[in-house]
Design a protein around this motif. Structure first.
Motif, short mmCIF file in Angstrom:
data_model
loop_
_atom_site.label_atom_id
_atom_site.label_comp_id
_atom_site.label_asym_id
_atom_site.label_seq_id
_atom_site.Cartn_x
_atom_site.Cartn_y
_atom_site.Cartn_z
N VAL A 745 14.91 2.33 5.42
CA VAL A 745 14.86 1.00 6.04
C VAL A 745 14.94 -0.06 4.95
N GLY A 746 15.38 -1.26 5.34
CA GLY A 746 15.63 -2.32 4.36
C GLY A 746 14.40 -2.97 3.80
N ASN A 747 13.27 -2.94 4.50
CA ASN A 747 12.01 -3.52 4.01
C ASN A 747 11.04 -2.39 3.73
N PHE A 748 10.52 -2.33 2.51
CA PHE A 748 9.63 -1.22 2.17
C PHE A 748 8.72 -1.61 1.02
N ASP A 749 7.70 -0.79 0.79
CA ASP A 749 6.74 -0.96 -0.30
C ASP A 749 7.04 0.02 -1.42
N ILE A 750 6.97 -0.46 -2.66
CA ILE A 750 7.09 0.41 -3.82
C ILE A 750 5.70 0.59 -4.42
N PRO A 751 5.20 1.82 -4.52
CA PRO A 751 3.85 2.03 -5.08
C PRO A 751 3.75 1.49 -6.50
N ARG A 752 2.62 0.86 -6.78
CA ARG A 752 2.39 0.27 -8.09
C ARG A 752 1.11 0.85 -8.67
N ALA A 753 1.17 1.28 -9.98
CA ALA A 753 0.02 1.95 -10.57
C ALA A 753 -0.51 1.29 -11.82
N THR A 754 0.32 0.48 -12.51
CA THR A 754 -0.11 -0.14 -13.76
C THR A 754 0.21 -1.63 -13.74
N GLU A 755 -0.32 -2.34 -14.75
CA GLU A 755 -0.07 -3.78 -14.82
C GLU A 755 1.39 -4.09 -15.14
N SER A 756 2.03 -3.21 -15.91
CA SER A 756 3.41 -3.42 -16.30
C SER A 756 4.27 -2.35 -15.65
N GLU A 757 5.12 -2.77 -14.72
CA GLU A 757 5.97 -1.83 -13.99
C GLU A 757 7.43 -2.25 -14.10
N ARG A 758 8.33 -1.26 -14.11
CA ARG A 758 9.76 -1.51 -14.12
C ARG A 758 10.39 -0.67 -13.01
N PHE A 759 10.98 -1.33 -12.02
CA PHE A 759 11.62 -0.64 -10.92
C PHE A 759 13.09 -1.07 -10.82
N PHE A 760 13.94 -0.10 -10.49
CA PHE A 760 15.37 -0.37 -10.29
C PHE A 760 15.76 0.18 -8.92
N VAL A 761 16.45 -0.65 -8.14
CA VAL A 761 16.77 -0.30 -6.75
C VAL A 761 18.28 -0.33 -6.56
N ARG A 762 18.78 0.73 -5.92
CA ARG A 762 20.19 0.77 -5.51
C ARG A 762 20.30 1.35 -4.11
N MET A 763 21.34 0.96 -3.43
CA MET A 763 21.64 1.51 -2.12
C MET A 763 22.48 2.77 -2.28
N TYR A 764 22.30 3.75 -1.37
CA TYR A 764 23.11 4.97 -1.39
C TYR A 764 23.53 5.30 0.03
N ASP A 765 24.58 6.12 0.16
CA ASP A 765 25.08 6.49 1.49
C ASP A 765 24.88 7.97 1.75
N GLY A 766 25.44 8.47 2.86
CA GLY A 766 25.25 9.85 3.26
C GLY A 766 26.30 10.80 2.76
N ALA A 767 27.16 10.38 1.83
CA ALA A 767 28.21 11.25 1.30
C ALA A 767 27.60 12.33 0.42
N THR A 768 28.39 13.37 0.15
CA THR A 768 27.96 14.45 -0.75
C THR A 768 29.00 14.61 -1.85
#
Length: 789
Positions: A745-768
């Motif tokens: 889904v387009g709206n979601f939560d990313i778990p956070r564990a430390t004060e300094s976090e680096r997250f990278f997000v990309r969209m993917y499809d159903g191809a193989t």
């Protein structure tokens, strides 16, 4: 042949010891050289520098028009009855010499214009009307053209024409543009129009067959980063987690107009209606009324400006008298400067009765903020910041000819939304007041280019001291007050101190970056800073022709033939451009006539026969030769790159042609390349990958003790979703430690564990295997775990 110099007939003075020559090259001035022996009776004066030269055949064909570039040089020819005899060497340059001698006004570049508009614009920049431009009607679009500083007009016109796969000519006092190959000269062995003994083909080992092409380009913006910092009332400099993309230094100064030299420089500025309402006086740009019709009296910057990255439009020293109405300091989505097309600008209105003047932000065609009263005794600075996460809004177009004829790759637009910040600042006797924010918000989707207007007058009466438009890279900074939410964030002005900015971003030579606040603007305790920028990488693209590789393998040869280099024009500004350029090059390199080049020698008489009309058929660079020979198994169309004409006294005229030709792969035409490769290019590149849309509209909607909440504002593809990782360029199947979460889904939560976090997000499809976005949306959090925004 008739030779006219300054309208005087010098035909009889042509010295036949050496032939008259005319050298024509593709998108360059033509050069004429001849030798004259003047009659001893003095009936013909020696030609002088700058005199006009016209060469016309007996059948009316105009072979050359231009001007003597240098004073004729005497050459000893021997002794005559009356003493020494001299012949004069005369050299002339075609008509564009009239423009080459002019100083061109500077330009930061033009986006989305036709090739005719570019050449017309270059003529306008000379301020000269010596050559007619009525014949410039070629509508081929050029994505982006940045004139080379200090170059001659002919060089720039040649570059612009080349980008549109066109050829320009300057003949008979007029400029013309033709598509390369629009005129075809058919030479066929069967009907005798092709003389095989006059045809020579050239072999070259520099460019053999290539079916695996890698193209490198410029540095490009990569990840879409949103980074968070916490203020403490003292820290002014915040180290960024990645180096921001700043763009070329030349993009910083797009418009720098001081309005000090009268009259208005029409090489830079145009008028949508009558120009009688605008002038330059000791007070700067002076506006004196209008006709009351929207868009009918507007002063416009001549160049269309690309609406990418972060731009600052600043009108300084604005003073408006009572009764003024109109729009000042505005960006429009069209050259039709109606209020409904205004993306961002200041609407000027006056009160009934008193005529008291006020301004209000005009955003996407509607008033979108409070009115701000202007004192006619004071001056004001009006500023508009526009931010777009995409820097390249119109991709480069690469055009080549292959087995299927002319093909074009690229040239489409890049869709992106934007944000706008608008403010006014009052100055009383040179003392600045506090800037007042009139608008701060999103503006939906932005056009690919802006038309910049200093003013559009209904009935404006006032002055403007200066106008600036600056490119600030990709930075945008927002502040979240203590206890506030991201939805309530307010934008902070970015740029220089003189621009009224609160902060700016820098990139060091070591590849790091810093967000720096100016003294007095340090984020206070509890304040959260949200900085948006793009990271930087090297653009590269690779394309493989599988059919060519299969054919080579079937014939017992190595299947792969590699070419690696850099595209220099149209400049590859992104990996998308590089992939399009690679596709164009591999199309040309694997065509049947991949490396045809050579020379053909003929005469105007033979060309007239091949034309089939009994009249002369002149050959110009940019024309095409269709060479057909059954004995050579030759059926190929090539482009004329140069033609040298020679004439010795004869009647009727016999003009000899030496025609140099080649095709796209044998000799760069509209796609210019270099074999050099940047040191930071990461090779080999992926082969023609399928990319999903980048998440350039992703926003962080909240940060809490245990999670970062995001909204991608994109519907996921069938069978796909969104993948979050802690390392960029590591996307793919598997649940290794880099993986943070996958969401369908387009709206979601990313778990956070430390004060300094680096997250990278990309969209993917159903191809193989799955296809992903080309670049990541980066979310960098530098906040205490207890922080909540």
């Amino acid at each position: 042949m008739k030779i006219l110099i300054s309208n005087t007939d010098y035909s009889a003075a042509l010295d036949a010891v050496r032939p008259l020559t005319v050298e024509r090259k593709l998108n360059e001035p033509s050069i004429c050289r001849m030798w004259l022996t003047l009659p001893a009776d003095g009936s013909l004066a020696a030609p002088l520098r700058n005199q006009r030269v016209v060469l016309a055949g007996d059948d009316g064909t105009v072979y050359f028009t231009g001007y003597l570039a240098v004073s004729p040089l005497p050459e000893y020819a021997g002794l005559g009855m009356a003493g020494p005899v001299y012949r004069l060497e005369v050299q002339a340059v075609s008509d564009e010499i009239l423009l080459d001698t002019q100083l061109l006004s500077p330009s930061a570049g033009v986006t989305g214009a036709t090739v005719s508009a570019l050449v017309q614009g270059l003529v306008t920049r000379t301020g000269s009307a010596s050559l007619s431009t009525a014949g410039l009607g070629l509508t081929t679009q050029v994505s982006h053209f940045a004139p080379e500083p200090g170059a001659l007009w002919s060089r720039l016109a040649g570059q612009a024409a080349t980008l549109g796969r066109a050829a320009y000519r300057a003949v008979n006092g007029a400029l013309a543009l033709m598509r390369v190959g629009s005129a075809v000269h058919t030479l066929n062995e069967a009907d005798g129009t092709l003389a095989l003994n006059a045809l020579s083909l050239t072999a070259s080992t520099e460019r053999a067959l290539a079916n695996d092409v890698t193209v490198c380009g410029a540095e490009e913006p990569v990840a879409y980063v949103t980074e968070f910092f916490s203020g403490d009332e003292t820290t002014l400099a915040f180290p960024l987690s990645a180096a921001p993309y700043m763009g070329p230094a030349a993009a910083e100064k797009i418009i720098r107009e001081l309005f000090q030299e009268s009259p208005i420089d029409v090489r830079r500025w145009g008028f949508s209606g009558r120009d009688v309402y605008f002038s330059i006086t000791g007070n700067g740009l002076t506006i004196n009324g209008g006709n009351g019709l929207d868009g009918q009296a507007a002063m416009l910057w001549n160049d269309q400006v690309e609406a990418g990255g972060t731009l600052l439009l600043e009108a300084v020293g604005v003073n408006l008298s009572p009764g003024s109405t109109g729009i000042v300091a505005a960006l429009y989505s069209s050259e039709l400067v109606l209020a409904t097309n205004c993306v961002a600008g200041f609407r000027v209105s006056s009160a009934m009765g008193t005529g008291a003047v006020s301004i209000a932000p005009l955003v996407q065609g509607s008033v979108a903020g409070p009115s701000y009263a202007l004192d006619p005794a004071h001056q004001y600075t009006l500023r508009v910041w526009v931010h777009c996460p995409e820097v390249e809004r119109i991709t480069q177009a690469y055009r080549v000819t292959g087995d299927a004829g002319l093909m074009e790759f690229g040239g489409g637009g890049v869709v992106a939304q934007g944000r706008v910040l608008m403010e006014a600042q009052e100055f009383v006797d040179g003392v600045a007041g506090m800037p007042v924010v009139l608008y701060d918000g999103a503006v939906g989707y932005l056009p690919g280019t802006f038309t910049v207007a200093a003013a559009s007058s209904l009935n404006l009466i006032g002055t403007m001291r200066s106008l600036y438009l600056k490119g600030l890279g990709t930075q945008w900074v927002q502040s979240i007050a203590a206890g506030g939410t991201i939805a309530g964030a307010s934008s902070l002005p970015v740029g220089a101190v003189a621009d009224g900015a609160a902060c700016h971003m820098t990139r060091s030579s070591e590849g790091t970056g810093t967000l720096t606040f100016y003294t007095g603007n340090a984020p206070v305790l509890g304040e959260t800073v949200m900085a948006t920028y793009r990271t930087q990488g090297r653009s590269v693209g690779r394309v493989v022709n599988a059919a060519s590789q299969a054919a080579l393998a079937a014939a017992g040869f190595p299947a792969t033939a590699v070419w690696t280099g850099t595209v220099t024009a149209p400049k590859g500004r992104s990996s998308r451009d590089c992939r399009n350029a690679a596709q164009a090059l591999v199309t040309a390199a694997t065509s049947v006539s991949a490396a045809w080049s050579g020379m053909y020698k003929t005469t105007n008489v033979a060309l007239a026969l091949s034309a089939g009309s009994g009249s002369s058929a002149d050959v110009w660079p940019g024309d095409a030769l269709l060479l057909q020979s059954s004995s050579l198994r030759l059926d190929v169309q090539v482009v004329v790159r140069a033609a040298t004409l020679e004439y010795g006294a004869s009647s009727p005229d016999v003009v000899r042609y030496a025609i140099a030709f080649s095709n796209d792969w044998a000799n760069d035409l509209s796609v210019k390349t270099s074999r050099t490769v940047p040191e930071d290019a990461w090779l080999p590149a992926a082969v023609s990958p399928t990319y999903l849309a980048n998440l350039n509209g992703l926003v962080v909607t909240g940060i809490s003790l245990g999670a970062v909440t995001v909204a991608t504002n994109v519907t996921p593809p069938a069978g796909g979703g969104f993948e979050v990782r802690r390392r960029d360029f590591a996307f793919g199947p598997g649940n290794d430690p880099d993986l943070a979460i996958r969401s369908v889904v387009g709206n979601f939560d990313i778990p956070r564990a430390t004060e300094s976090e680096r997250f990278f997000v990309r969209m993917y499809d159903g191809a193989t295997p799955a296809n992903y976005s080309e670049f990541s949306a980066g979310i960098f959090v530098n906040l205490p775990l207890s922080a909540s925004v």
